[in-house]
Design an enzyme around this catalytic site. Structure first.
Site, PDB file in Angstrom:
ATOM      1  N   TYR A 271     -12.506  -3.420   7.701  1.00  0.00           N
ATOM      2  CA  TYR A 271     -12.897  -2.514   6.630  1.00  0.00           C
ATOM      3  C   TYR A 271     -14.309  -2.064   6.967  1.00  0.00           C
ATOM      4  O   TYR A 271     -15.131  -2.884   7.382  1.00  0.00           O
ATOM      5  CB  TYR A 271     -12.938  -3.225   5.275  1.00  0.00           C
ATOM      6  CG  TYR A 271     -11.651  -3.823   4.803  1.00  0.00           C
ATOM      7  CD1 TYR A 271     -10.674  -3.043   4.194  1.00  0.00           C
ATOM      8  CD2 TYR A 271     -11.426  -5.196   4.927  1.00  0.00           C
ATOM      9  CE1 TYR A 271      -9.497  -3.613   3.725  1.00  0.00           C
ATOM     10  CE2 TYR A 271     -10.252  -5.774   4.463  1.00  0.00           C
ATOM     11  CZ  TYR A 271      -9.293  -4.968   3.871  1.00  0.00           C
ATOM     12  OH  TYR A 271      -8.143  -5.547   3.418  1.00  0.00           O
ATOM     13  N   ASP A 299      -6.202   1.576   2.886  1.00  0.00           N
ATOM     14  CA  ASP A 299      -5.422   1.661   1.646  1.00  0.00           C
ATOM     15  C   ASP A 299      -6.012   0.847   0.500  1.00  0.00           C
ATOM     16  O   ASP A 299      -5.374   0.649  -0.525  1.00  0.00           O
ATOM     17  CB  ASP A 299      -3.972   1.226   1.891  1.00  0.00           C
ATOM     18  CG  ASP A 299      -3.853  -0.163   2.503  1.00  0.00           C
ATOM     19  OD1 ASP A 299      -4.887  -0.856   2.585  1.00  0.00           O
ATOM     20  OD2 ASP A 299      -2.754  -0.543   2.908  1.00  0.00           O
ATOM     21  N   HIS A 387      -0.538  -2.176   1.795  1.00  0.00           N
ATOM     22  CA  HIS A 387      -1.250  -3.444   1.639  1.00  0.00           C
ATOM     23  C   HIS A 387      -0.335  -4.524   1.047  1.00  0.00           C
ATOM     24  O   HIS A 387      -0.769  -5.375   0.270  1.00  0.00           O
ATOM     25  CB  HIS A 387      -2.494  -3.269   0.762  1.00  0.00           C
ATOM     26  CG  HIS A 387      -3.692  -4.020   1.264  1.00  0.00           C
ATOM     27  ND1 HIS A 387      -4.425  -3.611   2.348  1.00  0.00           N
ATOM     28  CD2 HIS A 387      -4.284  -5.172   0.846  1.00  0.00           C
ATOM     29  CE1 HIS A 387      -5.418  -4.452   2.560  1.00  0.00           C
ATOM     30  NE2 HIS A 387      -5.345  -5.426   1.678  1.00  0.00           N
TER      31      HIS A 387
END
Length: 503
Positions: A271, A299, A387
């Site tokens: 991330y 996402d 996810h």
């Protein structure tokens, strides 16, 4: 001892670290450092306030007073355990090297074990439950399918671990739909083909794999088993498949590197950090370590509302992001995500390209239009994923997006320079085959891997992979194909109804 989860992560850096592990006692080393003084238990207990907070981790005493205001898991998670042994809350989440985020003077000394009261050493009811359950859990080979592995794992996981692994967004409709959607795709088998010899060999971005299945990156494997991601690395190597390593792994990059076989393929999931310098350092580190690709997860701009996780956490406190008092329960998922940048954009692809030459996969695509955008931006691949249902409830099932993509843009599902993957909801070898027929290059497994690890460690992870391999092989033979590349869209048909009741 504690129902909460103690999150110890420097706010300016991810939970993957690159420093050496501290030589701590309590199972990590065999001797104490002679330079550190012994601290009586009752002295630790006196430092039990927000402005004077000591804790014990693996027999070592730390003054974390200055760390409390910046703790990503919220101040309450530490303050409620001030003056106590936090090992049971700390160890399942972290590698010991995260303690090096503290200044050296914060390491006060070693606990004088002779002064610890008997009740401090007693097991909790949950400890007893898990210990007794592990005595009777059958061997991994007794599990015949992935659902059975999950059921067995629930008997030996802590409540917090299972809630975190199993939780999904809101009412969990997307989580269930991810699996249910596969049931609407039916095979059109080819008969009278010679199928005694088959091959499941494939590749992922040019990297060979024995099976078109990869380990989806998932956080905190140590919540389920002390070996954590190291177990999964070793199992993936022995089974010949590719693993994605989560930025929120509970084992450090050094631990993973030590467990990794020479030339073992690994892909790193990231991330982007609010502080881009942290992401830059990490991207350079994993490229130097020989990772094969980067997975950029897109996402989860913010954490989904995972109520099961929040309830199990047991801490009624503010979000670590907002810092406001009394705004709800902070679950594990929210506690580990405070560094994530909600403002990532397509422009960040060029930024990543400026830092690393590793192939880039965008993970979390949920519509055909974004697959097209990803292709236009020149990435090497996408993972169609929501996810695991953990983010936006009522996001579409990945297999349905793959089906739509194959109908609208077959040039993207059959493009040698652009690879499409799916993850989420896969529980059977037939699910894998359906996705491959519809143009997926490979399929990711997330929760089943965590459950196998939680139940048995490395042997459990291997059993998950073995079950899927056996089911894929059987399905290929019964479908009438002998090679992965022989799987075609015309071999499956969408049926607009749920299957009849199983008997």
């Amino acid at each position: 001892m504690v129902a909460s989860v103690f999150l110890w992560q420097a706010p300016s850096r991810p939970s993957i670290h690159n420093e050496p592990v501290l030589p701590l006692d309590g199972g990590t080393s065999t001797t104490r450092s002679p330079r550190l003084k012994l601290i009586p238990f009752d002295e630790v207990a006196r430092h039990n306030k927000r402005d004077d907070c000591w804790v014990i981790v693996h027999g070592e005493v730390y003054d974390v007073t200055k760390f409390i205001p910046i703790h990503p898991g919220g101040l309450h998670a530490i303050v409620k355990l001030a003056g106590k042994d936090v090992t049971k809350a700390f160890a399942p989440i972290h590698s010991l090297d995260v303690l090096l985020d503290l200044p050296p003077e914060a390491h006060v000394g070693s606990l004088d074990l002779t002064t610890a009261p008997a009740e401090a050493l007693q097991d909790s009811e949950e400890d007893v439950r898990i210990r007794e359950a592990r005595k009777v859990i059958p061997a991994p080979e007794a599990a015949l399918n992935l659902n059975e592995i999950e059921r067995l794992a629930t008997t030996v996981l802590t409540n917090v671990a299972y809630a975190y692994y199993a939780s999904a967004g809101d009412d969990e409709y997307t989580f269930h739909e991810n699996s249910d959607a596969y049931k609407r795709y039916w095979f059109r088998p080819r008969i009278m083909n010679k199928v005694s010899r088959i091959s499941t060999a494939s590749s992922m971005l040019g990297v060979p794999t024995s099976l078109p299945v990869f380990v989806s990156p998932a956080a905190l494997a140590r919540l389920g088993h002390p070996g954590g991601e190291v177990n999964i690395v070793q199992a993936a190597a022995k089974e010949g498949i590719i693993q994605g390593i989560s930025i929120n792994a509970s084992c450090s990059l050094d631990e993973i590197a030590a467990a990794r076989r020479p030339d073992q393929p690994l892909m790193f999931q990231i991330y982007l950090d609010r502080h881009r310098a942290n992401s830059e350092r990490l991207l350079k580190r994993v490229e130097k370590d020989g990772y094969n690709a980067i997975m950029l997860t897109v996402d989860s701009a913010v954490p989904g509302k995972r109520e099961r996780d929040q309830r199990a956490k047991g801490d009624f406190q503010a979000s670590a992001i907002s810092g406001a008092e009394g705004q709800g329960v902070l679950g594990v998922a929210q506690a580990i995500s405070g560094y994530q940048d909600p403002d990532i954009s397509w422009d960040d692809i060029a930024w990543i390209r400026s830092i690393t030459s590793l192939p880039l996969i965008i993970k979390g695509i949920q519509c055909v239009e974004d697959v097209e955008k990803a292709h236009q931006h020149g990435v090497e691949g996408v993972i169609i994923s929501n996810h695991g249902g953990r983010s936006l409830d009522f996001s579409p099932a990945p297999i349905d997006i793959l089906h739509e993509l194959n109908q609208r843009r077959p040039d993207l599902t059959h493009n040698p320079k652009f690879e499409v993957y799916v993850d989420g909801g896969v529980r059977r070898g037939t699910d894998v085959i359906k996705a491959l027929c519809l143009g997926a290059k490979g399929v990711g497994l997330g929760r089943p891997i965590l459950y196998g690890n939680g139940a048995w460690g490395e042997p459990g992870v291997r059993r998950v992979i073995q079950i899927i391999r056996e089911e894929v092989e059987t399905s290929m033979r019964l479908l009438g194909v002998t090679r992965i590349e022989d799987l075609k869209p015309e071999m499956v048909k969408y049926v607009d109804r749920d299957p009849g009741r199983r008997r």
